[in-house]
Write an enzyme that holds these catalytic residues in place. Structure first.
Site, PDB file in Angstrom:
ATOM      1  N   HIS A 170       3.137   7.921   7.409  1.00  0.00           N
ATOM      2  CA  HIS A 170       4.330   7.096   7.568  1.00  0.00           C
ATOM      3  C   HIS A 170       5.593   7.945   7.470  1.00  0.00           C
ATOM      4  CE1 HIS A 170       1.384   4.011   5.882  1.00  0.00           C
ATOM      5  NE2 HIS A 170       1.527   3.730   7.162  1.00  0.00           N
ATOM      6  N   LYS A 221       0.858  -1.190   0.000  1.00  0.00           N
ATOM      7  CA  LYS A 221       0.000   0.000   0.000  1.00  0.00           C
ATOM      8  C   LYS A 221       0.893   1.238   0.000  1.00  0.00           C
ATOM      9  CE  LYS A 221      -3.948  -1.853   2.441  1.00  0.00           C
ATOM     10  NZ  LYS A 221      -4.699  -1.635   3.683  1.00  0.00           N
ATOM     11  N   HIS A 276       2.236   6.641   2.969  1.00  0.00           N
ATOM     12  CA  HIS A 276       1.624   7.970   2.933  1.00  0.00           C
ATOM     13  C   HIS A 276       2.272   8.934   3.933  1.00  0.00           C
ATOM     14  CE1 HIS A 276      -0.515   6.890   6.531  1.00  0.00           C
ATOM     15  NE2 HIS A 276      -1.078   5.845   5.926  1.00  0.00           N
TER      16      HIS A 276
HETATM   17  N1  ARG Z   1       0.475   0.226   9.913  1.00  0.00           N
HETATM   18  C1  ARG Z   1      -0.348   1.173  10.609  1.00  0.00           C
HETATM   19  C2  ARG Z   1      -0.929   2.189   9.646  1.00  0.00           C
HETATM   20  O1  ARG Z   1      -0.419   2.375   8.583  1.00  0.00           O
HETATM   21  C3  ARG Z   1       0.425   1.922  11.657  1.00  0.00           C
HETATM   22  C4  ARG Z   1       0.859   1.065  12.826  1.00  0.00           C
HETATM   23  C5  ARG Z   1       0.973   1.826  14.081  1.00  0.00           C
HETATM   24  N2  ARG Z   1       1.436   1.028  15.189  1.00  0.00           N
HETATM   25  C6  ARG Z   1       0.686   0.233  15.933  1.00  0.00           C
HETATM   26  N3  ARG Z   1       1.276  -0.462  16.873  1.00  0.00           N
HETATM   27  N4  ARG Z   1      -0.599   0.138  15.780  1.00  0.00           N
HETATM   28  O2  ARG Z   1      -1.931   2.824   9.955  1.00  0.00           O
END
Ligand code: ARG
Length: 635
Positions: A173, A167, A170
């Site tokens: 991130h 994905k 964005h």
């Molecule tokens: N992968 C998730 C996202 O893109 C963020 C993860 C954040 N960390 C967690 N422990 N939930 O939204």
């Protein structure tokens, strides 16, 4: 003069004795600590207030024109007299010829102290020289027991970046990566044992769908050459197929036709079955998924390296064990934290948390009707597992403020499970959104796209100055570094929680407080040295008493503030705390060049000034590296 000699001279104390008296005080790494200790000693005599109360109430100032240190008299809690009167009385009693301070100034109930210039200049510059890249670091603040280093360092986990495989990477991130990388550096510099974790979005039905897409459209070569883009393209394509298929099914349904068979063979259903195979550890399915994951990680690593970032562990949603989640699910049910609701298990926070807060936490699902676990469930298990594995003293989640609720729910559930001690060690460091993040080539999808576009733009700007451009050894590399600095400095300029506009023009400009300007300031202060033929020995033997001009003294006063700035940043956890300091320094430098000529000055003066600029370069570089930037020496 070496700082230990200065301590001995002003208060007759050894360094060890000072630290014994004021436990957080370390003059050998923070020059202002000596000033605070001395001030507390002198003021105890004058005020009768215990030195241990005075010391922590000595604050730094917002800018140099407001002095170097300040005390708000009411903070010392002396009864019987008005603070204004006390301030006046104490200022009058302050010794006329104190070795470190001028007589304090009084405004209302504040006592403002200006340092006596010569001892500061003569102790700070050698300290910066001697410590070099270590200046600003504080190995003491991360010790479990500051009095007993054998107890070891405190351990912190910083979880950041955490993109989702296949994905787009964005803006959320991007910010998590920049801020998280910085926080990890910050704690490392403060003497903590830091573990950097990337918690990938790498599990779920969509990865079954991705495998199907690869069977249908995959290209082995393309996958190896650029896994992140190839997987993303497959993902977009198969999602389009799926949408088209759903439309067909809907139409036929409306026409009254039997769609049972179509539905049973639909992509959605196939993906579900494929993912089920993955969860059941089917060898081929797991191997394919692992290949996608590994190739993506290899690519991510290369991009992170451009930002001076590495991870100790690529964890992810896939790494959370089903067993562990089942166990937690059972525990939540047994403890009546999770209750059944239409076949699913939910946590109704209003049952546990009174008032508005309980409502605000809502009623999240922790287990779906079909038994699958959710994002929240995985986080619960993962958190407990990490605590088990790392026995951390603190854990920071660097995640966008859109997930404020999610993390509040997570920490509260951990608490309800009886682990308040663990929940208290966890902190969500959040941040606002980036608006309008698009490049000239369209909407941004991946970090590499952003960095490439910004680097191109910087390269164009550099080419505009023919002469200079010809002198830069690897212009493309410099353009890349400047591009990265542009993006990072723009991101770190405001408070984390603020949204900001992704503005390519503004961030790449050499005017204003931008990344390129910061790099320019560092390159300029580096270039002075190249124009002289001075050796390290020359600089080490500089006669620093020659540095008496206000511009020189002000630069030194700022240098002295750097360790405090870093300590303060450990409280704010805001990159802008460091950045604002660095820009103060660049402004002080740029206004000094005409006043403090190096080349062309008489030799002794030239050496002294060069020693000053050399120290400024060290501190600018240290601050930039702390933020995750790579300082350039020429541009
Ligand atoms: N992968 C998730 C996202 O893109 C963020 C993860 C954040 N960390 C967690 N422990 N939930 O939204």
């Amino acid at each position: 003069m070496a700082i230990d000699q200065l301590v001995k001279k002003v208060d007759g104390l050894s360094l060890a004795a000072v630290t014994d008296k004021y436990p957080t005080c370390h003059p050998e790494i923070n020059p202002l600590d000596l000033y605070r200790a001395h001030l507390a000693n002198v003021l105890t005599e004058i005020t009768g207030v215990d030195h241990a109360i005075i010391y922590p109430n000595i604050s730094w100032t917002a800018s140099l024109d407001k002095g170097d240190l300040v005390i708000a008299v009411p903070a010392l809690r002396v009864k019987g007299k008005k603070p204004d009167e006390l301030a006046k009385e104490w200022a009058e009693k302050f010794p006329e010829n104190d070795p470190l301070f001028d007589k304090p100034l009084v405004s209302t109930y504040f006592l403002t102290f200006y340092v006596n210039k010569a001892p500061l200049v003569e102790s700070v510059i050698p300290m910066v020289r001697q410590q070099g890249p270590e200046f600003g670091r504080n190995k003491f603040s991360g010790l479990r027991d500051p009095k007993d280093p054998s107890q070891g360092k405190k351990r912190i986990i910083v979880e950041f970046s955490s993109p989702n495989i296949a994905k787009p990477f964005h803006a959320g991130h991007l910010r998590s990566t920049i801020i998280g990388g910085f926080l990890a550096n910050l704690y490392e510099g403060a003497g903590w044992d830091v573990t950097r974790i990337n918690y990938l979005g790498d599990w779920g039905k969509q990865y079954g769908l991705l495998a199907l897409a690869f069977e249908k459209y995959g290209d082995e070569e393309a996958l190896k050459a650029d896994p992140i883009n190839h997987l993303f393209q497959l993902y977009v394509r198969i999602n389009a197929d799926m949408t088209a298929e759903k439309e067909v099914i809907e139409k036929q349904k409306l026409a009254g036709e039997d769609v049972t068979e179509l539905e049973a063979n639909s992509l959605d259903e196939q993906a579900r079955r494929y993912f089920k195979k993955m969860t059941e550890q089917d060898a081929a399915a797991v191997a394919q998924w692992k290949r996608f994951r590994d190739l993506s990680i290899t690519r991510y690593k290369a991009t992170y390296a451009r930002l001076n970032i590495h991870f100790d562990d690529y964890s992810g949603e896939s790494q959370v064990s089903e067993d562990a989640m089942n166990q937690i699910g059972k525990e939540m049910a047994d403890k009546k934290i999770a209750t059944e609701d239409k076949g699913a298990m939910i946590v109704n926070f209003a049952d546990f948390v009174p008032g508005k807060e309980g409502k605000r936490l809502e009623r999240p699902i922790v287990r779906k009707r079909d038994g699958t676990a959710l994002y929240l469930t995985r986080d619960i298990s993962e958190l407990l597992n990490r605590h088990e594995k790392y026995k951390f003293d603190k854990m920071i989640y660097v995640v966008a403020s859109q997930q404020d609720l999610h993390l509040k729910q997570l920490f509260k559930i951990i608490e309800l499970l009886g682990h308040k001690d663990i929940a208290d060690k966890c902190q969500h460091v959040n941040f606002g959104m980036v608006l309008g993040m698009s490049t000239r080539k369209g909407t941004v999808k991946f970090l590499d796209d952003i960095l490439r576009d910004v680097a191109d733009k910087m390269h164009e700007t550099m080419k505009k100055n023919d002469d200079k451009y010809a002198q830069v050894e690897e212009p493309e590399k410099v353009a890349d570094t400047l591009g990265i600095s542009s993006v990072m400095v723009q991101d770190m300029s405001g408070k984390r929680i603020n949204n900001y506009n992704f503005n390519m023009e503004a961030m790449t400009s050499f005017e204003g407080d931008t990344g390129p300007y910061l790099q320019y300031a560092h390159a300029r202060v580096s270039s002075i040295r190249r124009k002289t033929d001075l050796s390290e020995e020359d600089l080490a033997s500089a006669d620093l008493s020659l540095l008496t001009e206000p511009h020189a003294v002000n630069i030194v006063r700022l240098l002295a503030q750097y360790p405090d700035t870093v300590q303060n940043t450990l409280k704010t956890l805001e990159p802008t705390t460091v950045l604002a300091y660095l820009f103060k320094m660049t402004h002080a430098l740029s206004s000094s060049y005409d006043q403090l000529k190096v080349v062309g000055s008489e030799r002794e003066l030239m050496i002294a000034r060069m020693a000053l600029y050399d120290a400024a370069k060290t501190v600018l570089g240290n601050g930039m590296r702390l933020l995750g930037l790579s300082p350039v020496d020429r541009l």
